[in-house]
Motif scaffolding. Structure first.
Motif, PDB file in Angstrom:
ATOM      1  N   PHE A 170       0.329  -1.106   0.076  1.00 37.06           N
ATOM      2  CA  PHE A 170      -0.031  -0.420  -0.311  1.00 37.06           C
ATOM      3  C   PHE A 170       1.084   1.264  -0.261  1.00 37.06           C
ATOM      4  CE2 PHE A 170      -2.721  -3.156   1.991  1.00 37.06           C
ATOM      5  CZ  PHE A 170      -3.514  -3.603   1.332  1.00 37.06           C
ATOM      6  N   ASN A 171       2.013   1.021  -0.298  1.00 37.25           N
ATOM      7  CA  ASN A 171       3.517   2.010   0.432  1.00 37.25           C
ATOM      8  C   ASN A 171       2.582   3.497   1.346  1.00 37.25           C
ATOM      9  OD1 ASN A 171       5.010   3.980  -0.800  1.00 37.25           O
ATOM     10  ND2 ASN A 171       3.846   5.297  -2.181  1.00 37.25           N
ATOM     11  N   VAL A 172       2.544   2.737   2.423  1.00 39.22           N
ATOM     12  CA  VAL A 172       2.409   3.041   3.922  1.00 39.22           C
ATOM     13  C   VAL A 172       2.998   2.953   4.811  1.00 39.22           C
ATOM     14  CG1 VAL A 172      -0.382   3.869   3.725  1.00 39.22           C
ATOM     15  CG2 VAL A 172       0.176   1.759   3.955  1.00 39.22           C
ATOM     16  N   LYS A 173       3.821   3.291   5.725  1.00 37.52           N
ATOM     17  CA  LYS A 173       3.870   2.591   6.799  1.00 37.52           C
ATOM     18  C   LYS A 173       3.972   3.083   8.167  1.00 37.52           C
ATOM     19  CE  LYS A 173       9.872   3.408   8.706  1.00 37.52           C
ATOM     20  NZ  LYS A 173       9.589   2.311   8.481  1.00 37.52           N
ATOM     21  N   LEU A 174       3.357   1.840   8.604  1.00 37.18           N
ATOM     22  CA  LEU A 174       3.677   2.116  10.290  1.00 37.18           C
ATOM     23  C   LEU A 174       4.355   2.236  11.276  1.00 37.18           C
ATOM     24  CD1 LEU A 174       1.125   1.221  12.378  1.00 37.18           C
ATOM     25  CD2 LEU A 174       2.094  -1.254  12.079  1.00 37.18           C
ATOM     26  N   LEU A 175       4.724   3.752  12.052  1.00 33.56           N
ATOM     27  CA  LEU A 175       5.494   4.106  12.789  1.00 33.56           C
ATOM     28  C   LEU A 175       5.738   3.270  14.002  1.00 33.56           C
ATOM     29  CD1 LEU A 175       4.893   7.735  11.423  1.00 33.56           C
ATOM     30  CD2 LEU A 175       6.657   6.371  10.184  1.00 33.56           C
ATOM     31  N   SER A 176       4.443   3.378  14.364  1.00 31.74           N
ATOM     32  CA  SER A 176       3.882   2.791  15.885  1.00 31.74           C
ATOM     33  C   SER A 176       2.937   2.329  16.275  1.00 31.74           C
ATOM     34  CB  SER A 176       4.337   4.475  16.710  1.00 31.74           C
ATOM     35  OG  SER A 176       4.386   3.426  18.547  1.00 31.74           O
ATOM     36  N   THR A 177       2.896   1.588  17.400  1.00 36.11           N
ATOM     37  CA  THR A 177       1.366   1.001  17.997  1.00 36.11           C
ATOM     38  C   THR A 177       1.434   2.337  19.436  1.00 36.11           C
ATOM     39  OG1 THR A 177       2.810  -0.223  19.178  1.00 36.11           O
ATOM     40  CG2 THR A 177       1.396  -0.526  16.650  1.00 36.11           C
ATOM     41  N   LEU A 178      -0.097   2.836  19.683  1.00 32.86           N
ATOM     42  CA  LEU A 178      -0.010   3.150  21.261  1.00 32.86           C
ATOM     43  C   LEU A 178      -1.355   2.611  21.519  1.00 32.86           C
ATOM     44  CD1 LEU A 178      -2.434   5.853  21.251  1.00 32.86           C
ATOM     45  CD2 LEU A 178      -0.209   6.989  20.079  1.00 32.86           C
ATOM     46  N   VAL A 179      -1.869   2.590  22.618  1.00 33.69           N
ATOM     47  CA  VAL A 179      -2.692   2.044  23.423  1.00 33.69           C
ATOM     48  C   VAL A 179      -3.070   3.784  24.590  1.00 33.69           C
ATOM     49  CG1 VAL A 179      -2.138  -0.101  23.849  1.00 33.69           C
ATOM     50  CG2 VAL A 179      -1.364   1.916  25.486  1.00 33.69           C
ATOM     51  N   TYR A 180      -4.417   3.673  24.564  1.00 34.50           N
ATOM     52  CA  TYR A 180      -5.062   5.514  25.431  1.00 34.50           C
ATOM     53  C   TYR A 180      -5.389   4.616  26.610  1.00 34.50           C
ATOM     54  CZ  TYR A 180      -5.269   8.543  21.753  1.00 34.50           C
ATOM     55  OH  TYR A 180      -4.679   9.415  20.777  1.00 34.50           O
ATOM     56  N   GLU A 181      -4.751   4.365  27.703  1.00 37.16           N
ATOM     57  CA  GLU A 181      -4.715   4.210  28.916  1.00 37.16           C
ATOM     58  C   GLU A 181      -5.662   5.870  29.390  1.00 37.16           C
ATOM     59  OE1 GLU A 181      -0.650   4.964  30.730  1.00 37.16           O
ATOM     60  OE2 GLU A 181       0.121   3.125  29.781  1.00 37.16           O
ATOM     61  N   GLN A 182      -6.560   5.187  30.659  1.00 39.63           N
ATOM     62  CA  GLN A 182      -7.523   5.297  31.584  1.00 39.63           C
ATOM     63  C   GLN A 182      -7.280   6.105  32.656  1.00 39.63           C
ATOM     64  OE1 GLN A 182     -10.639   5.349  30.330  1.00 39.63           O
ATOM     65  NE2 GLN A 182      -9.624   4.793  28.768  1.00 39.63           N
ATOM     66  N   TYR A 183      -7.942   6.789  33.108  1.00 40.85           N
ATOM     67  CA  TYR A 183      -7.523   7.941  34.471  1.00 40.85           C
ATOM     68  C   TYR A 183      -9.104   8.868  35.041  1.00 40.85           C
ATOM     69  CZ  TYR A 183      -7.097  12.168  32.310  1.00 40.85           C
ATOM     70  OH  TYR A 183      -7.068  13.555  31.226  1.00 40.85           O
ATOM     71  N   LYS A 184      -8.472   9.008  35.959  1.00 39.19           N
ATOM     72  CA  LYS A 184     -10.114  10.121  36.261  1.00 39.19           C
ATOM     73  C   LYS A 184      -9.680  11.630  36.310  1.00 39.19           C
ATOM     74  CE  LYS A 184     -12.291   6.302  39.548  1.00 39.19           C
ATOM     75  NZ  LYS A 184     -12.418   6.693  40.747  1.00 39.19           N
TER      76      LYS A 184
END
Length: 233
Positions: A170-184
């Motif tokens: 596809f000529n795209v690059k996956l640079l990184s992954t992240l997760v969204y952490e929960q907080y109050k």
């Protein structure tokens, strides 16, 4: 998808036009008849009404609307009243415009799902963010190239990054992954913040809570998303 946009100023009208052009159904609301008339040909539906009047707002198809965006910027009181009213009427997802830090605190107390800052963010960026189910956020490097955050499509869960061959296919690059952490937050409500996983490695296995950080031409990113069953415009 169906949207209600409250306030047809510069940001609200631009967002309504962009979403309509992408094939979504948009109801644009403003108390100024001139604005309503000005955009009736380029936004799906435009209505002249006060978004702070409970009787008239109740007549809107809120239950059938996916997202309500309160884009009122000139009148902070009207913004807060309209936001609170749509929250009371149980809008599925409610997004409101922040005018200053104190106003943002009030919106957080009301319990909006998201807050935008038109002075810092473009309507086109929000149109992209709102119209794509898996889309989280983006940073446009130019008119045609972007770095985007995308919630991982189900088809990719459990696969190694290397086996996807994104650059070759596809000529795209996956640079990184992240997760969204929960907080109050200060009001005791759950919020989320991103945690970067580091540079994407070929042997990394993708998990169901990952957010993909992808770079490439917009058309190539859309081709990649279509290949894994994500509907894009």
């Amino acid at each position: 998808m169906k949207y209600i946009i409250v306030g047809l100023g510069s940001f609200g009208s631009s967002l309504g036009i962009a979403l309509t052009s992408q094939g979504h159904e948009v109801i644009g609301i403003d108390s100024n008849m001139q604005k309503v008339d000005a955009y009736k040909e380029v936004i799906s539906h435009t209505i002249c009404m006060s978004a702070t009047d409970e009787y008239t707002v109740k007549g809107l198809p809120i239950i059938d609307t996916d997202i309500v965006i309160v884009a009122i910027g000139e009148d902070q009181g009207a913004n807060v009243m309209a936001t609170a009213l749509f929250k009371t009427l149980k809008a599925k997802r409610l997004i409101s415009r922040s005018i200053n830090p104190l106003h943002e605190t009030v919106l957080q107390a009301i319990g909006v799902d998201d807050i935008f800052h038109p002075e810092k963010e473009s309507a086109m960026r929000w149109a992209k963010r709102l119209s794509l189910r898996y889309f989280v956020d983006s940073f446009e490097l130019s008119e045609n190239f972007s770095i985007v955050e995308i919630n991982i499509p189900d088809a990719l869960v459990g696969k190694a990054i290397g086996e996807l061959k994104l650059e070759q296919k596809f000529n795209v690059k996956l640079l990184s992954t992240l997760v969204y952490e929960q907080y109050k937050d200060t009001f005791g409500r759950m919020q989320s913040k991103p945690s970067i996983q580091g540079l994407a490695m070929p042997e990394q296995i993708l998990e169901d809570n990952d957010v993909l950080v992808v770079y490439g031409a917009n058309k190539h990113i859309n081709q990649f998303l279509r290949s894994v069953g994500v509907r894009v415009h």
